[in-house]
Design a protein around this motif. Structure first.
Motif, PDB file in Angstrom:
ATOM      1  N   GLN A  19       0.882  -1.247   0.072  1.00  0.00           N
ATOM      2  CA  GLN A  19       0.078   0.008  -0.101  1.00  0.00           C
ATOM      3  C   GLN A  19       0.928   1.209   0.113  1.00  0.00           C
ATOM      4  OE1 GLN A  19      -3.387   0.313  -0.573  1.00  0.00           O
ATOM      5  NE2 GLN A  19      -3.130  -1.853  -0.955  1.00  0.00           N
ATOM      6  N   GLU A  60     -11.751   5.192  -1.595  1.00  0.00           N
ATOM      7  CA  GLU A  60     -11.030   6.205  -0.778  1.00  0.00           C
ATOM      8  C   GLU A  60     -11.086   7.402  -1.414  1.00  0.00           C
ATOM      9  OE1 GLU A  60      -7.563   3.050   0.955  1.00  0.00           O
ATOM     10  OE2 GLU A  60      -7.121   4.205  -0.631  1.00  0.00           O
ATOM     11  N   THR A  90      -4.203  -7.321   6.348  1.00  0.00           N
ATOM     12  CA  THR A  90      -4.190  -5.990   5.753  1.00  0.00           C
ATOM     13  C   THR A  90      -4.981  -5.568   4.867  1.00  0.00           C
ATOM     14  OG1 THR A  90      -1.656  -6.124   6.416  1.00  0.00           O
ATOM     15  CG2 THR A  90      -2.513  -4.235   4.846  1.00  0.00           C
ATOM     16  N   GLU A  93      -8.431  -5.113   6.306  1.00  0.00           N
ATOM     17  CA  GLU A  93      -8.597  -3.730   7.232  1.00  0.00           C
ATOM     18  C   GLU A  93      -9.085  -2.846   6.029  1.00  0.00           C
ATOM     19  OE1 GLU A  93      -5.189  -3.093   9.491  1.00  0.00           O
ATOM     20  OE2 GLU A  93      -5.250  -4.954  10.531  1.00  0.00           O
ATOM     21  N   GLN A  94      -8.244  -2.707   4.951  1.00  0.00           N
ATOM     22  CA  GLN A  94      -8.395  -1.782   3.948  1.00  0.00           C
ATOM     23  C   GLN A  94     -10.022  -1.659   3.550  1.00  0.00           C
ATOM     24  OE1 GLN A  94      -6.253  -1.832   0.444  1.00  0.00           O
ATOM     25  NE2 GLN A  94      -6.309   0.359   0.073  1.00  0.00           N
ATOM     26  N   TYR A  95     -10.310  -3.120   3.206  1.00  0.00           N
ATOM     27  CA  TYR A  95     -11.586  -3.268   2.586  1.00  0.00           C
ATOM     28  C   TYR A  95     -12.791  -2.778   3.754  1.00  0.00           C
ATOM     29  CZ  TYR A  95     -15.475  -6.204   1.140  1.00  0.00           C
ATOM     30  OH  TYR A  95     -16.663  -6.825   0.756  1.00  0.00           O
ATOM     31  N   ARG A  96     -12.556  -3.222   5.040  1.00  0.00           N
ATOM     32  CA  ARG A  96     -13.569  -2.875   6.069  1.00  0.00           C
ATOM     33  C   ARG A  96     -13.627  -1.288   6.218  1.00  0.00           C
ATOM     34  NH1 ARG A  96     -12.119  -7.958   8.399  1.00  0.00           N
ATOM     35  NH2 ARG A  96     -10.039  -6.818   9.552  1.00  0.00           N
ATOM     36  N   TYR A  97     -12.344  -0.629   6.027  1.00  0.00           N
ATOM     37  CA  TYR A  97     -12.325   0.667   5.882  1.00  0.00           C
ATOM     38  C   TYR A  97     -13.119   1.349   5.026  1.00  0.00           C
ATOM     39  CZ  TYR A  97     -10.387   5.494   5.646  1.00  0.00           C
ATOM     40  OH  TYR A  97     -10.378   6.755   5.407  1.00  0.00           O
ATOM     41  N   VAL A  98     -13.053   1.160   3.618  1.00  0.00           N
ATOM     42  CA  VAL A  98     -13.984   1.517   2.622  1.00  0.00           C
ATOM     43  C   VAL A  98     -15.391   1.078   2.887  1.00  0.00           C
ATOM     44  CG1 VAL A  98     -14.223   1.320  -0.005  1.00  0.00           C
ATOM     45  CG2 VAL A  98     -11.756   1.699   0.967  1.00  0.00           C
ATOM     46  N   GLY A 100     -16.805   0.968   5.686  1.00  0.00           N
ATOM     47  CA  GLY A 100     -17.291   1.965   6.545  1.00  0.00           C
ATOM     48  C   GLY A 100     -17.448   3.344   6.185  1.00  0.00           C
ATOM     49  N   LEU A 101     -17.042   3.568   4.741  1.00  0.00           N
ATOM     50  CA  LEU A 101     -16.896   4.997   4.149  1.00  0.00           C
ATOM     51  C   LEU A 101     -17.985   4.890   3.344  1.00  0.00           C
ATOM     52  CD1 LEU A 101     -13.197   5.547   2.989  1.00  0.00           C
ATOM     53  CD2 LEU A 101     -14.198   6.517   5.071  1.00  0.00           C
TER      54      LEU A 101
END
Length: 182
Positions: A19, A60, A90, A93-98, A100-101
């Motif tokens: 990343q 993002e 990793t 986490e990035q997937y769950r972050y997006v 959440g957005l």
């Protein structure tokens, strides 16, 4: 175009395995430029399937653009339940972050992965439910974007469905612009 699908290559298809790779910022900046053009024309929703690579980076970008364009919405329509199940921590986490957005999250198939047909159905569904496609694509490089391009081209032939390409030349232009600023 009020609703567009954004897709492109998976990170590994671009040779990106970290990343922190410099190429990501240029891809995101190029996607942002394309979305800004569409926002000026009335874009309201960006749809992605949550695929690692261009789609997650687009999520993002949309989150950042929402600060300036609060009417913009992000929809994540996954092909099946728990698509991230076998991904690295990793990537999860990035997937769950997006996720959440996102303003809307759902799975097209209400089951976990069973067959490649679920991916084909997802591509067809998103093309049919959108007003256009933005695709990071290099005509000289086969890869996952081809699976979106096939139903998009059929719809283009049927009713003039807009397909907006982001090419390697577009990314190179972004790199040049960034270099000139420094």
């Amino acid at each position: 175009m009020k609703v567009c699908v954004v897709t492109g290559y998976k990170a590994q298809e671009l040779g990106i395995f970290d990343q922190k790779h410099n190429g990501i910022q240029y891809i995101k900046k190029t996607v942002e430029k394309k979305l800004r053009q569409l926002l000026d024309e009335g874009l309201e929703w960006v749809l992605i399937s949550g695929q690692l690579g261009v789609e997650i980076w687009t999520g993002e970008v949309v989150a950042e653009l929402k600060k300036e364009f609060p009417q913009l919405r992000l929809g994540v329509m996954t092909p099946f339940l728990q698509q991230e199940k076998n991904w690295s921590e990793t990537n999860q986490e990035q997937y769950r972050y997006v996720l959440g957005l996102a303003d809307f999250v759902d799975s097209i198939s209400k089951r976990e992965y069973e067959s490649p047909a679920q991916l084909r159905i997802k591509n067809q569904y998103l093309i049919e439910k959108s007003d256009g496609l933005v695709i990071l694509y290099d005509e000289w490089k086969e890869g996952s974007p081809n699976y979106y391009l096939e139903p998009a081209l059929k719809r283009y032939d049927r009713d003039g469905y807009p397909i907006l390409y982001i090419t390697p030349d577009d990314i190179n232009s972004t790199i040049q612009e960034e270099m000139e600023e420094f």
